[in-house]
Design a protein around this motif. Sequence first.
Motif, PDB file in Angstrom:
ATOM      1  N   VAL A   1      -4.285  31.100   3.544  1.00 41.19           N
ATOM      2  CA  VAL A   1      -5.156  29.931   3.389  1.00 41.19           C
ATOM      3  C   VAL A   1      -6.445  30.344   2.679  1.00 41.19           C
ATOM      4  CG1 VAL A   1      -6.587  28.230   4.593  1.00 41.19           C
ATOM      5  CG2 VAL A   1      -4.239  28.655   5.348  1.00 41.19           C
ATOM      6  N   LYS A   2      -6.771  29.626   1.628  1.00 39.24           N
ATOM      7  CA  LYS A   2      -8.025  29.860   0.906  1.00 39.24           C
ATOM      8  C   LYS A   2      -9.034  28.808   1.333  1.00 39.24           C
ATOM      9  CE  LYS A   2      -9.950  30.692  -3.690  1.00 39.24           C
ATOM     10  NZ  LYS A   2      -9.670  30.779  -5.162  1.00 39.24           N
ATOM     11  N   SER A   3     -10.274  29.222   1.541  1.00 43.26           N
ATOM     12  CA  SER A   3     -11.291  28.301   2.048  1.00 43.26           C
ATOM     13  C   SER A   3     -12.536  28.300   1.174  1.00 43.26           C
ATOM     14  CB  SER A   3     -11.674  28.684   3.486  1.00 43.26           C
ATOM     15  OG  SER A   3     -10.555  28.613   4.347  1.00 43.26           O
ATOM     16  N   TRP A   4     -13.195  27.154   1.160  1.00 40.89           N
ATOM     17  CA  TRP A   4     -14.477  26.982   0.482  1.00 40.89           C
ATOM     18  C   TRP A   4     -15.470  26.464   1.518  1.00 40.89           C
ATOM     19  CZ3 TRP A   4      -9.733  26.106  -1.416  1.00 40.89           C
ATOM     20  CH2 TRP A   4      -9.395  26.617  -2.669  1.00 40.89           C
ATOM     21  N   SER A   5     -16.740  26.463   1.187  1.00 44.27           N
ATOM     22  CA  SER A   5     -17.735  25.981   2.143  1.00 44.27           C
ATOM     23  C   SER A   5     -18.838  25.211   1.426  1.00 44.27           C
ATOM     24  CB  SER A   5     -18.348  27.147   2.932  1.00 44.27           C
ATOM     25  OG  SER A   5     -19.030  28.040   2.057  1.00 44.27           O
TER      26      SER A   5
ATOM     27  N   TYR B   1      -5.015  21.566  10.748  1.00 42.04           N
ATOM     28  CA  TYR B   1      -5.972  20.837   9.913  1.00 42.04           C
ATOM     29  C   TYR B   1      -5.846  19.315   9.924  1.00 42.04           C
ATOM     30  CZ  TYR B   1      -7.283  25.395   8.133  1.00 42.04           C
ATOM     31  OH  TYR B   1      -7.743  26.692   8.035  1.00 42.04           O
TER      32      TYR B   1
ATOM     33  N   SER C   1      -3.420  20.704   1.252  1.00 45.24           N
ATOM     34  CA  SER C   1      -4.878  20.707   1.139  1.00 45.24           C
ATOM     35  C   SER C   1      -5.514  19.903   2.269  1.00 45.24           C
ATOM     36  CB  SER C   1      -5.309  20.108  -0.205  1.00 45.24           C
ATOM     37  OG  SER C   1      -4.771  20.837  -1.293  1.00 45.24           O
TER      38      SER C   1
ATOM     39  N   GLN D   1     -12.423  21.026  10.819  1.00 43.81           N
ATOM     40  CA  GLN D   1     -13.077  21.019   9.509  1.00 43.81           C
ATOM     41  C   GLN D   1     -13.450  19.612   9.050  1.00 43.81           C
ATOM     42  OE1 GLN D   1      -9.791  20.881   9.790  1.00 43.81           O
ATOM     43  NE2 GLN D   1      -9.299  19.217   8.403  1.00 43.81           N
TER      44      GLN D   1
ATOM     45  N   GLU E   1     -11.881  21.559   2.415  1.00 47.89           N
ATOM     46  CA  GLU E   1     -12.344  22.945   2.274  1.00 47.89           C
ATOM     47  C   GLU E   1     -11.290  24.010   2.567  1.00 47.89           C
ATOM     48  OE1 GLU E   1     -15.988  23.344   4.536  1.00 47.89           O
ATOM     49  OE2 GLU E   1     -17.162  22.415   2.931  1.00 47.89           O
ATOM     50  N   HIS E   2     -10.014  23.617   2.703  1.00 45.03           N
ATOM     51  CA  HIS E   2      -8.965  24.593   3.002  1.00 45.03           C
ATOM     52  C   HIS E   2      -7.693  24.246   2.229  1.00 45.03           C
ATOM     53  CE1 HIS E   2     -11.367  26.237   6.308  1.00 45.03           C
ATOM     54  NE2 HIS E   2     -11.633  24.987   6.617  1.00 45.03           N
ATOM     55  N   GLN E   3      -6.975  25.292   1.774  1.00 45.75           N
ATOM     56  CA  GLN E   3      -5.773  25.052   0.976  1.00 45.75           C
ATOM     57  C   GLN E   3      -4.753  26.184   1.168  1.00 45.75           C
ATOM     58  OE1 GLN E   3      -5.724  25.052  -3.610  1.00 45.75           O
ATOM     59  NE2 GLN E   3      -5.842  22.868  -3.057  1.00 45.75           N
TER      60      GLN E   3
END
Length: 211
Positions: A71-75, A192, A169, A197, A172-174
């Motif tokens: 899982v790739k995350s952004w903030s 999710y 998706s 989130q 903020e998570h994918q």
Amino acid sequence: MGTSNAKAKTAARRAHMEELRKAEQARERRMRLLTLGATAVILVGLAGGGWLLIDSAQDKEEAKAAPISGVKSWSKLTQNHVDTAVTYKMSPPVGGDHNQVWVNCDRQVYTKAVPNENAVHALEHGAVWITYNDKAAKADVETLSERVTNTSYTFMSPYEDQSSPIVLSAWEHQLKVDKASDPRVSKFLDKYVQGEQTPEPGAACTNGMTP
């Protein structure tokens, strides 16, 4: 002589009545013990079942809290409402400025692409967006479609501009996967869909727009 016989009969009758009384008392004691034993068994069973329910709930919460591989995350993605097209940092997008109208996202399976700006608003409400491109197997698309139609706060659409056959998706998570059978698909949905989130928990996934 008659008096002696009468006394003997009376004594015998009393002895018999005493035996009956003792037998009844013994029977009552046995019934009480059986009742207490059965009650104890039921209580132990209920207690055990209660612990199993508690353990199950704890296991579920721990599973949700555990990180999911890949899982790739952004903030700190922006949440402004805009009326223009948005250029997103990721494809598909997982957050950022978006249209003020969300795409309907409650068990929705779309056969055509949906606008990014409306989809992102749905993610803000706690939905998970499943997308696929032409590399995804037809059987996988069918499997995921069935999953979406049975899962609130999820929606699905084709999306050609993505690097994996299937992408999940959330805000903020994918997660990118090759197959619908990947066990991380279920883990992602469990974690999710209306997860921690979610910027706007409880917000509607209906009464939006249907492209």
